[in-house]
Write a protein that holds these residues in place. Sequence first.
Motif, PDB file in Angstrom:
ATOM      1  N   ILE A  85      70.334 -35.422  16.681  1.00  0.00           N
ATOM      2  CA  ILE A  85      70.435 -34.788  15.457  1.00  0.00           C
ATOM      3  C   ILE A  85      70.403 -35.697  14.335  1.00  0.00           C
ATOM      4  N   PRO A  86      69.040 -36.311  13.876  1.00  0.00           N
ATOM      5  CA  PRO A  86      69.296 -37.521  12.899  1.00  0.00           C
ATOM      6  C   PRO A  86      69.760 -36.589  11.546  1.00  0.00           C
ATOM      7  N   ALA A  87      70.439 -37.063  10.472  1.00  0.00           N
ATOM      8  CA  ALA A  87      70.841 -36.295   9.286  1.00  0.00           C
ATOM      9  C   ALA A  87      70.728 -37.276   8.189  1.00  0.00           C
ATOM     10  N   LEU A  88      69.904 -38.304   7.998  1.00  0.00           N
ATOM     11  CA  LEU A  88      69.759 -39.021   6.966  1.00  0.00           C
ATOM     12  C   LEU A  88      68.131 -39.235   6.834  1.00  0.00           C
ATOM     13  N   ASP A  89      67.882 -39.318   5.380  1.00  0.00           N
ATOM     14  CA  ASP A  89      66.548 -39.411   4.847  1.00  0.00           C
ATOM     15  C   ASP A  89      65.652 -40.549   5.425  1.00  0.00           C
ATOM     16  N   PRO A  90      66.264 -41.678   5.426  1.00  0.00           N
ATOM     17  CA  PRO A  90      65.669 -43.190   5.587  1.00  0.00           C
ATOM     18  C   PRO A  90      65.221 -43.323   7.066  1.00  0.00           C
ATOM     19  N   GLU A  91      65.984 -42.259   7.936  1.00  0.00           N
ATOM     20  CA  GLU A  91      65.577 -42.568   9.542  1.00  0.00           C
ATOM     21  C   GLU A  91      64.734 -41.454   9.943  1.00  0.00           C
ATOM     22  N   LEU A  92      64.563 -40.537   9.046  1.00  0.00           N
ATOM     23  CA  LEU A  92      63.885 -39.325   9.548  1.00  0.00           C
ATOM     24  C   LEU A  92      62.334 -39.670   9.921  1.00  0.00           C
ATOM     25  N   PRO A  93      61.618 -40.183   9.008  1.00  0.00           N
ATOM     26  CA  PRO A  93      60.395 -40.717   9.530  1.00  0.00           C
ATOM     27  C   PRO A  93      60.144 -41.439  10.921  1.00  0.00           C
ATOM     28  N   LEU A  94      61.016 -42.356  11.136  1.00  0.00           N
ATOM     29  CA  LEU A  94      61.150 -42.919  12.527  1.00  0.00           C
ATOM     30  C   LEU A  94      61.355 -41.666  13.502  1.00  0.00           C
ATOM     31  N   PHE A  95      62.557 -41.100  13.307  1.00  0.00           N
ATOM     32  CA  PHE A  95      62.651 -39.905  14.456  1.00  0.00           C
ATOM     33  C   PHE A  95      61.563 -39.093  14.618  1.00  0.00           C
ATOM     34  N   ILE A  96      60.867 -38.773  13.446  1.00  0.00           N
ATOM     35  CA  ILE A  96      59.809 -37.754  13.544  1.00  0.00           C
ATOM     36  C   ILE A  96      58.574 -38.380  14.435  1.00  0.00           C
ATOM     37  N   ASP A  97      58.235 -39.638  14.116  1.00  0.00           N
ATOM     38  CA  ASP A  97      57.221 -40.437  14.845  1.00  0.00           C
ATOM     39  C   ASP A  97      57.538 -40.590  16.346  1.00  0.00           C
ATOM     40  N   LEU A  98      58.894 -40.838  16.522  1.00  0.00           N
ATOM     41  CA  LEU A  98      59.243 -41.164  18.021  1.00  0.00           C
ATOM     42  C   LEU A  98      59.568 -39.734  18.653  1.00  0.00           C
ATOM     43  N   GLU A  99      59.441 -38.593  18.080  1.00  0.00           N
ATOM     44  CA  GLU A  99      59.952 -37.443  18.657  1.00  0.00           C
ATOM     45  C   GLU A  99      59.004 -37.188  20.002  1.00  0.00           C
ATOM     46  N   PRO A 100      57.838 -37.223  20.119  1.00  0.00           N
ATOM     47  CA  PRO A 100      57.053 -37.178  21.290  1.00  0.00           C
ATOM     48  C   PRO A 100      57.481 -37.875  22.425  1.00  0.00           C
ATOM     49  N   ARG A 101      57.763 -39.097  22.078  1.00  0.00           N
ATOM     50  CA  ARG A 101      58.054 -40.270  23.268  1.00  0.00           C
ATOM     51  C   ARG A 101      59.388 -39.957  23.617  1.00  0.00           C
ATOM     52  N   LEU A 102      60.400 -39.764  22.659  1.00  0.00           N
ATOM     53  CA  LEU A 102      61.689 -39.395  23.098  1.00  0.00           C
ATOM     54  C   LEU A 102      61.953 -38.257  23.975  1.00  0.00           C
ATOM     55  N   SER A 103      61.220 -37.144  23.745  1.00  0.00           N
ATOM     56  CA  SER A 103      61.033 -35.909  24.459  1.00  0.00           C
ATOM     57  C   SER A 103      60.745 -36.305  25.762  1.00  0.00           C
ATOM     58  N   GLU A 104      59.534 -37.082  26.027  1.00  0.00           N
ATOM     59  CA  GLU A 104      59.077 -37.604  27.531  1.00  0.00           C
ATOM     60  C   GLU A 104      60.186 -38.314  28.102  1.00  0.00           C
ATOM     61  N   LEU A 105      61.125 -38.950  27.503  1.00  0.00           N
ATOM     62  CA  LEU A 105      62.254 -39.716  28.057  1.00  0.00           C
ATOM     63  C   LEU A 105      63.453 -39.046  28.039  1.00  0.00           C
ATOM     64  N   GLY A 106      63.355 -37.767  27.750  1.00  0.00           N
ATOM     65  CA  GLY A 106      64.435 -36.747  27.953  1.00  0.00           C
ATOM     66  C   GLY A 106      65.424 -36.715  26.980  1.00  0.00           C
ATOM     67  N   VAL A 107      65.128 -37.163  25.675  1.00  0.00           N
ATOM     68  CA  VAL A 107      66.025 -36.953  24.495  1.00  0.00           C
ATOM     69  C   VAL A 107      65.137 -36.191  23.587  1.00  0.00           C
ATOM     70  N   ARG A 108      65.671 -34.869  23.379  1.00  0.00           N
ATOM     71  CA  ARG A 108      65.096 -33.814  22.569  1.00  0.00           C
ATOM     72  C   ARG A 108      65.619 -33.665  21.326  1.00  0.00           C
ATOM     73  N   SER A 109      64.747 -33.091  20.367  1.00  0.00           N
ATOM     74  CA  SER A 109      65.121 -32.985  18.935  1.00  0.00           C
ATOM     75  C   SER A 109      64.322 -31.782  18.370  1.00  0.00           C
ATOM     76  N   PHE A 110      64.758 -31.407  17.219  1.00  0.00           N
ATOM     77  CA  PHE A 110      64.211 -30.305  16.683  1.00  0.00           C
ATOM     78  C   PHE A 110      63.949 -30.328  15.208  1.00  0.00           C
ATOM     79  N   LEU A 111      62.876 -31.242  14.747  1.00  0.00           N
ATOM     80  CA  LEU A 111      62.545 -31.664  13.524  1.00  0.00           C
ATOM     81  C   LEU A 111      61.375 -31.311  12.692  1.00  0.00           C
ATOM     82  N   PRO A 112      61.417 -31.736  11.329  1.00  0.00           N
ATOM     83  CA  PRO A 112      60.133 -31.112  10.703  1.00  0.00           C
ATOM     84  C   PRO A 112      58.824 -32.087  10.913  1.00  0.00           C
ATOM     85  N   THR A 113      57.804 -31.798  10.664  1.00  0.00           N
ATOM     86  CA  THR A 113      56.663 -32.550  10.790  1.00  0.00           C
ATOM     87  C   THR A 113      56.482 -33.892   9.901  1.00  0.00           C
TER      88      THR A 113
END
Length: 342
Positions: A85-113
Amino acid sequence: MIKVAVSGINAVDNPGPGLGIIKGLREGSTPVSVVGLAYDAMEPGVYLTDLIERVYLMPYPSEGEAPFLNRLLYIKEKEGLEVVIPALDPELPLFIDLEPRLSELGVRSFLPTRKHFKLRAKDRLPVIAEATGLKTPATFAVSSYEELQRALSRLRFPVMVKGLFYRAFRAYNSTEALQYFQSISAEWGYPVIIQEIVEGEEMNVVGVGDGEGGHFGLLAIKKLWITSLGKIWTGVTVKHPGLLEAAEKFVRHFRWRGAFELETIVSGEDIYLIEINPRFPAWIYFAVGVGLNLPERLLRAALGEEPERDWEYPAGKLYIRFTDDLVTDLDLFQRMVTRGER
């Protein structure tokens, strides 16, 4: 037991949302083990061992995607990380871009696009306001001294001088406006936003969109006392029909996914949209305290479950932030500095 990583554990004078999120997760019905993600060894959350079992230092988002991803994969390997659960603005773009790959690896999130994230730019406020029936203060995006002077000539002092994403200053004359314009542009680039100041009551809404036009709960609050940095210190829950209706329109129109906060000024019958944040605010525990555990609902959505959608809450509940003291061993700090984890 779900292993959850949460960032924003910098509970300082400009606090991050992390500790409020973690307290909500702790009070939820889903058992969790919490990993803190920090960017500095002196973040207070690093030392709250009763609240956060493990903490890891993260590379700054400006270092790029590769070191960021490698660090997350290291944490997953060591901790069995399941949700972040990322909570800071500067890191959100990275988490958003990485969400599909992290999900494939078993790390899930629920983020804006990415498209949602771009809506937080202050020059996009008129688009959101039109879709939700809100108003916006007179706003000018300027990229030169000449444009700055033209904007100031059309407004009355004081005015707000803001970065497109970060920083905001109140300028009482042209000299101050120019000083803040130069400071913001040097740090964050162009354009710089020059905005009319609207007088009224500061009211905010926090919620979690389901990504399909619905939501998992909304809470509206009025700020009673703010710090010199503009952060809420005391507040009260309110049920403002126009504001809550606008929040529902926002979620429905943009099909928002994940946490969000709408910051507004209410002046009589008019509601002015001031800012949108694509994450939980630092006061998110207020929602937990009045019976809307939005952090846990976000967690359940990330796990692919159906969270509660009931969002009845009492008006007139008071929120008070306070400072605290902690005495601990220097060994914790030394471990964070030398090993980057504890």
